[in-house]
Design an enzyme around this catalytic site. Structure first.
Site, PDB file in Angstrom:
ATOM      1  N   GLU A 144      41.057  58.209  32.940  1.00 48.13           N
ATOM      2  CA  GLU A 144      41.968  57.429  33.783  1.00 48.13           C
ATOM      3  C   GLU A 144      43.447  57.715  33.490  1.00 48.13           C
ATOM      4  OE1 GLU A 144      39.393  53.307  34.515  1.00 48.13           O
ATOM      5  OE2 GLU A 144      41.023  53.344  33.042  1.00 48.13           O
ATOM      6  N   LYS A 177      39.850  42.256  36.448  1.00 44.01           N
ATOM      7  CA  LYS A 177      38.762  41.547  37.127  1.00 44.01           C
ATOM      8  C   LYS A 177      37.516  41.419  36.250  1.00 44.01           C
ATOM      9  CE  LYS A 177      37.884  45.884  39.618  1.00 44.01           C
ATOM     10  NZ  LYS A 177      39.109  46.553  39.095  1.00 44.01           N
ATOM     11  N   ASP A 195      32.297  41.293  39.458  1.00 47.18           N
ATOM     12  CA  ASP A 195      33.645  41.863  39.305  1.00 47.18           C
ATOM     13  C   ASP A 195      33.932  42.910  40.377  1.00 47.18           C
ATOM     14  OD1 ASP A 195      32.120  44.039  38.436  1.00 47.18           O
ATOM     15  OD2 ASP A 195      33.394  44.441  36.687  1.00 47.18           O
ATOM     16  N   GLY A 205      42.399  48.320  36.552  1.00 45.23           N
ATOM     17  CA  GLY A 205      43.187  47.732  35.476  1.00 45.23           C
ATOM     18  C   GLY A 205      43.751  46.359  35.775  1.00 45.23           C
TER      19      GLY A 205
END
Length: 380
Positions: free
Chosen positions: A321, A191, A260, A188
């Protein structure tokens, strides 16, 4: 993440120091509207539609996440700050600055307040000639003609002469000197968002982690003890395969590679999730693989505090998540920072992005680019 919008603008000035005004205007657009990617030559052209001093005109293309209406609102604010007062009742008039939206992606907008593409662009050489320098493949979504075809059919015979050039702001940040840049951060941290923007703005090949394809990830968040080892092994294999393939393939049309993630994250997460005996086995396997992997020329770690990370995780709404705990994120941050301290040969830049929003605030994005620029300069 969706791609940024590509917006073409036409700028003109026939009062004051015309070149300085254009330069100042471009800086404001870059800071407040979107990333200015390319700027045409500056043309000197006669006033169009009225008698006045000649104009300096140019065109530019920028990338932005703003809607057409928000772009217009920001443009009007910039014009006002530079001394422009719009008054439709008096027709054409001399002005310190004039900013028109020529095109916004391939969209057609027709309202009382805004028309895109600009309804008169095909009639004006001082718009078409700078526009042609920026793009060869844009096609008018209504007229179905490219810029060269519009120029060939344009009835405007006014003389347009190149008098100056203005460097695009991004030319001051030579990221193309790197072959491979990796952006890393906690879950989170932003990136992937940043990687998208930089790849689009700097013409880079983008490598994104394929986390969404990992079948063990949702299972891991429900039962970490059971699925930690297969999850980490699956990630390691996939990261190795992806980076090996993408970094080995040279793209003639891209300037560098931006990713990333960096494969070392595999070891950081494994140390947190695996039991001690599993981690020893995993580390042995990782060491063998890591020796074969190319290392990034620049490694940027995006640090975000845990509270902000939890807010971002909740906002993006991935179901698996939502039960991630603060302690788990704290361990990941610690793991990254410990890794960074141990890497003496890695070109590392740590940026605290806890209070930044790359999408909503152009200034926040430019702050990150400026930090990278300072890092580059410190190595000279």
């Amino acid at each position: 993440m969706k791609s940024q919008h590509q917006v073409f603008l036409s700028l003109g000035s026939n009062q004051g120091n015309r070149l300085e005004i254009l330069e100042h205007c471009i800086d404001l657009l870059h800071q407040e509207v979107g990333t200015v990617i390319k700027i045409s030559s500056v043309f000197e052209t006669p006033a169009w539609g009225f008698e006045s001093e000649s104009f300096y005109n140019c065109a530019l293309v920028l990338h932005t996440d703003f809607t057409p209406v928000r772009v217009l609102n920001q443009i009007l604010k910039i014009e006002k700050s530079l001394g422009r007062t719009r008054n439709a009742a008096v027709g054409y008039q001399a002005r310190t600055i004039d900013i028109d939206i020529i095109a916004y992606d391939e969209e057609v907008v027709a309202t009382d307040r805004l028309q895109i593409p600009h309804p008169l662009l095909q009639e004006r050489n001082f718009v078409l000639l700078p526009f042609q320098e920026l793009t060869s493949d844009w096609e008018h979504p209504i007229l179905k003609k490219n810029v060269s075809e519009l120029i060939a059919q344009c009835s405007d015979t006014s003389n347009c002469t190149i008098v100056a050039n203005i460097a695009a702001p991004l030319s001051k940040i030579p990221l193309e000197q790197f072959n491979y840049i990796a952006f890393e951060g906690n879950i989170g941290a932003g990136k992937t968002t940043l990687t998208h923007k930089i790849a689009q703005d700097f013409n880079a090949k983008m490598v994104l982690e394929r986390f969404a394809d990992n079948p063990f990830l949702p299972k891991f968040y429900k039962d970490q003890n059971r699925y930690a080892f297969p999850l980490e092994m699956s990630f390691l294999a996939d990261r190795y395969q992806q980076l090996s393939d993408d970094l080995a393939q040279f793209d003639l049309f891209k300037d560098f590679v931006v990713a990333d993630y960096h494969i070392f994250k595999s070891l950081i997460f494994a140390k947190i999730t695996l039991a001690e005996d599993e981690y020893r086995l995993y580390r042995n396997l990782f060491t063998i693989i890591y020796k074969e992997m190319p290392k990034p020329d620049l490694y940027v770690y995006l640090y975000q505090n845990t509270q902000r990370l939890l807010q971002n995780i909740k906002k993006r709404g991935r179901g698996y998540e939502q039960n991630i705990e603060a302690d788990y994120l704290d361990k990941i941050n610690t793991g990254y920072l410990d890794y960074i301290k141990s890497q003496q040969d890695l070109n590392v830049l740590i940026i605290d992005v806890s209070d930044l929003d790359f999408v909503k605030n152009q200034a926040d994005y430019l702050f990150v680019l400026n930090e990278i620029q300072k890092k580059i300069q410190s190595k000279k």
